[in-house]
Scaffold this active site. Structure first.
Site, PDB file in Angstrom:
ATOM      1  N   LYS A 228     -16.047  -8.327   5.434  1.00  0.00           N
ATOM      2  CA  LYS A 228     -14.857  -8.836   4.744  1.00  0.00           C
ATOM      3  C   LYS A 228     -14.536 -10.204   5.342  1.00  0.00           C
ATOM      4  O   LYS A 228     -14.299 -10.313   6.545  1.00  0.00           O
ATOM      5  CB  LYS A 228     -13.687  -7.862   4.933  1.00  0.00           C
ATOM      6  CG  LYS A 228     -12.318  -8.414   4.501  1.00  0.00           C
ATOM      7  CD  LYS A 228     -11.196  -7.378   4.646  1.00  0.00           C
ATOM      8  CE  LYS A 228      -9.821  -7.995   4.388  1.00  0.00           C
ATOM      9  NZ  LYS A 228      -8.700  -7.040   4.498  1.00  0.00           N
ATOM     10  N   LYS A 240       3.146 -10.480   2.286  1.00  0.00           N
ATOM     11  CA  LYS A 240       3.409  -9.857   3.590  1.00  0.00           C
ATOM     12  C   LYS A 240       4.730 -10.375   4.145  1.00  0.00           C
ATOM     13  O   LYS A 240       5.070 -11.537   3.940  1.00  0.00           O
ATOM     14  CB  LYS A 240       2.285 -10.233   4.579  1.00  0.00           C
ATOM     15  CG  LYS A 240       0.996  -9.476   4.382  1.00  0.00           C
ATOM     16  CD  LYS A 240       0.004  -9.814   5.483  1.00  0.00           C
ATOM     17  CE  LYS A 240      -1.353  -9.174   5.231  1.00  0.00           C
ATOM     18  NZ  LYS A 240      -1.332  -7.706   5.312  1.00  0.00           N
ATOM     19  N   ASP A 310      -2.022  -6.843  -1.691  1.00  0.00           N
ATOM     20  CA  ASP A 310      -2.341  -6.926  -0.266  1.00  0.00           C
ATOM     21  C   ASP A 310      -3.496  -5.983   0.106  1.00  0.00           C
ATOM     22  O   ASP A 310      -4.041  -6.070   1.205  1.00  0.00           O
ATOM     23  CB  ASP A 310      -1.085  -6.612   0.569  1.00  0.00           C
ATOM     24  CG  ASP A 310      -1.211  -7.085   2.005  1.00  0.00           C
ATOM     25  OD1 ASP A 310      -2.153  -7.841   2.307  1.00  0.00           O
ATOM     26  OD2 ASP A 310      -0.344  -6.701   2.825  1.00  0.00           O
ATOM     27  N   GLU A 312      -6.460  -6.199  -0.749  1.00  0.00           N
ATOM     28  CA  GLU A 312      -7.432  -7.109  -1.388  1.00  0.00           C
ATOM     29  C   GLU A 312      -8.839  -6.958  -0.817  1.00  0.00           C
ATOM     30  O   GLU A 312      -9.816  -7.204  -1.517  1.00  0.00           O
ATOM     31  CB  GLU A 312      -6.946  -8.555  -1.255  1.00  0.00           C
ATOM     32  CG  GLU A 312      -7.281  -9.262   0.072  1.00  0.00           C
ATOM     33  CD  GLU A 312      -6.680  -8.587   1.309  1.00  0.00           C
ATOM     34  OE1 GLU A 312      -5.622  -7.942   1.189  1.00  0.00           O
ATOM     35  OE2 GLU A 312      -7.276  -8.690   2.395  1.00  0.00           O
ATOM     36  N   ARG A 314     -10.629  -4.390  -0.011  1.00  0.00           N
ATOM     37  CA  ARG A 314     -11.465  -3.377  -0.688  1.00  0.00           C
ATOM     38  C   ARG A 314     -11.959  -3.881  -2.039  1.00  0.00           C
ATOM     39  O   ARG A 314     -13.025  -3.485  -2.499  1.00  0.00           O
ATOM     40  CB  ARG A 314     -10.674  -2.065  -0.819  1.00  0.00           C
ATOM     41  CG  ARG A 314      -9.405  -2.182  -1.594  1.00  0.00           C
ATOM     42  CD  ARG A 314      -8.505  -0.976  -1.412  1.00  0.00           C
ATOM     43  NE  ARG A 314      -7.758  -1.005  -0.152  1.00  0.00           N
ATOM     44  CZ  ARG A 314      -6.917  -0.051   0.236  1.00  0.00           C
ATOM     45  NH1 ARG A 314      -6.734   1.025  -0.502  1.00  0.00           N
ATOM     46  NH2 ARG A 314      -6.277  -0.155   1.368  1.00  0.00           N
TER      47      ARG A 314
HETATM   48  N1  BES Z   1      -5.822  -7.345   6.193  1.00  0.00           N
HETATM   49  C1  BES Z   1      -4.951  -6.259   5.983  1.00  0.00           C
HETATM   50  C2  BES Z   1      -5.074  -5.147   7.026  1.00  0.00           C
HETATM   51  C3  BES Z   1      -4.672  -5.519   8.428  1.00  0.00           C
HETATM   52  C4  BES Z   1      -3.373  -5.292   8.842  1.00  0.00           C
HETATM   53  C5  BES Z   1      -5.585  -6.008   9.313  1.00  0.00           C
HETATM   54  C6  BES Z   1      -2.996  -5.612  10.132  1.00  0.00           C
HETATM   55  C7  BES Z   1      -5.213  -6.334  10.616  1.00  0.00           C
HETATM   56  C8  BES Z   1      -3.919  -6.122  11.013  1.00  0.00           C
HETATM   57  C9  BES Z   1      -5.212  -5.636   4.612  1.00  0.00           C
HETATM   58  O1  BES Z   1      -5.652  -6.497   3.639  1.00  0.00           O
HETATM   59  C10 BES Z   1      -3.903  -5.042   4.147  1.00  0.00           C
HETATM   60  O2  BES Z   1      -2.986  -5.779   4.009  1.00  0.00           O
HETATM   61  N2  BES Z   1      -3.884  -3.734   3.975  1.00  0.00           N
HETATM   62  C11 BES Z   1      -2.711  -3.058   3.577  1.00  0.00           C
HETATM   63  C12 BES Z   1      -3.108  -1.965   2.613  1.00  0.00           C
HETATM   64  C13 BES Z   1      -1.942  -1.366   1.885  1.00  0.00           C
HETATM   65  C14 BES Z   1      -1.330  -2.375   0.935  1.00  0.00           C
HETATM   66  C15 BES Z   1      -2.428  -0.158   1.129  1.00  0.00           C
HETATM   67  C16 BES Z   1      -2.051  -2.471   4.819  1.00  0.00           C
HETATM   68  O3  BES Z   1      -2.751  -2.076   5.745  1.00  0.00           O
HETATM   69  O4  BES Z   1      -0.824  -2.471   4.884  1.00  0.00           O
HETATM   70 ZN    ZN Z   2      -6.726  -8.182   4.315  1.00  0.00          ZN
HETATM   71 ZN    ZN Z   3      -4.082  -7.508   2.616  1.00  0.00          ZN
END
Ligand code: BES
Ligand code: ZN
Ligand code: ZN
Length: 465
Positions: A228, A240, A310, A312, A314
């Site tokens: 990724k 965010k 967010d 994204e 996947r």
């Molecule tokens: N890049 C983030 C995950 C992440 C969070 C990595 C904190 C490192 C530190 C990912 O794209 C994301 O935002 N995931 C969301 C998924 C949710 C919307 C289902 C998450 O983890 O909150």
């Molecule tokens: Zn991300």
């Molecule tokens: Zn994200």
């Protein structure tokens, strides 16, 4: 700073490890007692007159030696010594090198006046140089590749965006004699990568799919690595909160890790063919941004309801995994992604989450984790969690309908894009917690850790026919 493997040397400073037990008979135990040194793990004490630095370790395990060496090298670097020596053997050489190279790592690209250390040479003193020469060289290659990954992760989104990521990959390919193919948005459209393209649509930077290949003559196995490469994750329209956005330059760490892995494999000259694919994309907001409520069509024809922009990573991986399976018939396929905050909730921020369908493969990586010194743990898929990805209007939703088990539901979303014949060949590694740190731990310092590079190199080194 140079590291030299040598028989005997007189350096400015000699480093000695002490356990509580060995302190009892140590020749300078009285002086150390006066200084309040009791040989606790990760404590040090300079014996200036004797030109010795003693370091406490709980025992002589590699984990403890690596951690203590990391503490030692930092204090040596901030002293005035020009050289230092550690004694090494076949058992601890890897841990000592990791401590020196990884624990001594500094990222100074954005400092206008970086501090200069007087330390010029570290000598590793051993009885028989020939006996450990190859272990020495291998450990240096893997540690350097880990720091290469850290450097890219730490680079800011203005300097490291999808096009410059692709340029960096091209340079790596040139230096290490790798094949390189970069797909731009026009080609991504031709490949029908509707999910990946949607994520990058609001960015001023064009999305890129990077493909590097290391092809030795008679490879034992063919391996596909997928990363990724979100050069910035603002969350998109599901924006965010301000405090969670800081550090999201690290959302490219999976892509940076697979570049570090292919660098290591090519320098170790392993007889495995390795393909590294990176989906390099920036997730931004704007009039053109993809939205919650959109339905995207991925490369394999699956329709995906977007309920959160967010989630994204996947979406990008769905298309890159499909493309990678189309391009390469691999024996194994591994993806690396800072995919979910939920993985950190489940395992803490030091451990990589391993997911997939093959028990044997997961077991192999638990072992690779132990020998490489990286922390890994498995998270189990189950059919009840899978149901949470159902969509009323499309084939699948990009987020689960319930909040618990978020790392696993993200992994199961990816599983949806793994072809039946590849189910047991694939593993997903969630490095959301392990890829980046804001406080030092083990041989990690502030910033990118290079998570994945050491255990993957270890796995590939020991891969069987
Ligand atoms: N890049 C983030 C995950 C992440 C969070 C990595 C904190 C490192 C530190 C990912 O794209 C994301 O935002 N995931 C969301 C998924 C949710 C919307 C289902 C998450 O983890 O909150
Ligand atoms: Zn991300
Ligand atoms: Zn994200």
């Amino acid at each position: 700073m140079k590291i030299k493997l040598i028989n005997d040397i007189k350096s400015d400073l000699t480093v000695e490890f002490l356990t509580k037990e060995s302190l009892k008979d140590y020749r300078y135990k009285k002086t150390l007692k006066k200084a309040g040194f009791s040989a606790s793990q990760d404590t040090t004490c300079f014996l200036h007159k004797k030109e010795i630095l003693v370091c406490g370790v709980d025992d002589a395990s590699n984990d403890n030696i690596r951690s203590a060496t990391s503490v030692a090298i930092k204090s040596i670097k901030s002293s005035n010594n020009k050289s230092a020596s550690f004694s090494v053997d076949t058992k601890n050489i890897q841990a000592v090198i990791e401590g020196i190279v990884l624990g001594g790592y500094e990222f100074t690209k954005y400092k206008s006046k970086p501090k200069k250390s007087s330390l010029k040479t570290v000598y590793l003193v051993c009885e028989d140089v020939k006996e450990i020469q190859s272990a020495f060289e291998e450990a240096i290659i893997i540690a350097d590749a880990t720091n290469f990954t850290r450097d890219i992760v730490n680079t800011i989104p203005d300097d490291l965006n999808p096009p410059s990521f692709a340029k960096l990959a091209k340079n790596l390919a040139k230096e290490n004699n790798l094949e390189c193919n970069i797909l731009d948005e026009k080609q991504l459209k031709k490949e029908k990568m509707g999910a990946m393209l949607a994520v990058g649509r609001a960015s001023v930077h064009e999305s890129k799919l990077i493909h590097l290949a290391y092809k030795p003559k008679n490879p034992k196995k063919v391996i596909t690595l997928v990363g990724k490469g979100l050069t910035y994750d603002s969350g998109g329209l599901s924006l965010k909160p301000a405090t969670s956005m800081v550090t999201m330059k690290m959302d490219k760490a999976g892509g940076c890790a697979v570049l570090g892995m292919i660098k290591a494999v090519s320098e170790l000259k392993l007889d495995v063919e390795v393909h590294a694919f990176v989906g390099a994309v920036e997730n931004m907001i704007g009039g053109d941004a993809y939205k919650p409520d959109d339905v995207l069509t991925s490369k394999d024809g699956t329709t995906i309801e977007v309920r959160n922009t967010d989630a994204e990573g996947r979406l990008v991986l769905a298309d890159v995994l499909t493309y990678a399976q189309q391009e390469v018939k691999a024996d194994y396929m591994f993806d690396f992604a800072t995919l979910t905050g939920a993985c950190m909730v489940a395992l803490g921020s030091y451990t990589t989450g391993i997911m997939g369908n093959s028990k044997r493969l997961k077991h192999d990586f638990l072992k690779a984790g132990r020998t490489s010194g990286e922390l890994v743990a498995t998270l189990p898929f189950n059919k009840h969690l899978k149901k949470l990805l159902k969509s009323e209007i499309a084939d699948i939703s990009n987020v689960a309908s319930k909040p618990y088990g978020g790392a696993i539901t993200a992994g199961m979303f990816l599983d949806n894009f793994i072809k039946e014949e590849n189910k047991d060949k694939w593993l997903h590694f969630d490095i959301a917690g392990s890829a980046y740190t804001e406080s030092p731990w083990d041989c990690n310092v502030y910033g990118g850790t290079g998570a994945g590079v050491r255990f993957m190199s270890n796995f590939l080194k020991n891969i069987k026919l």
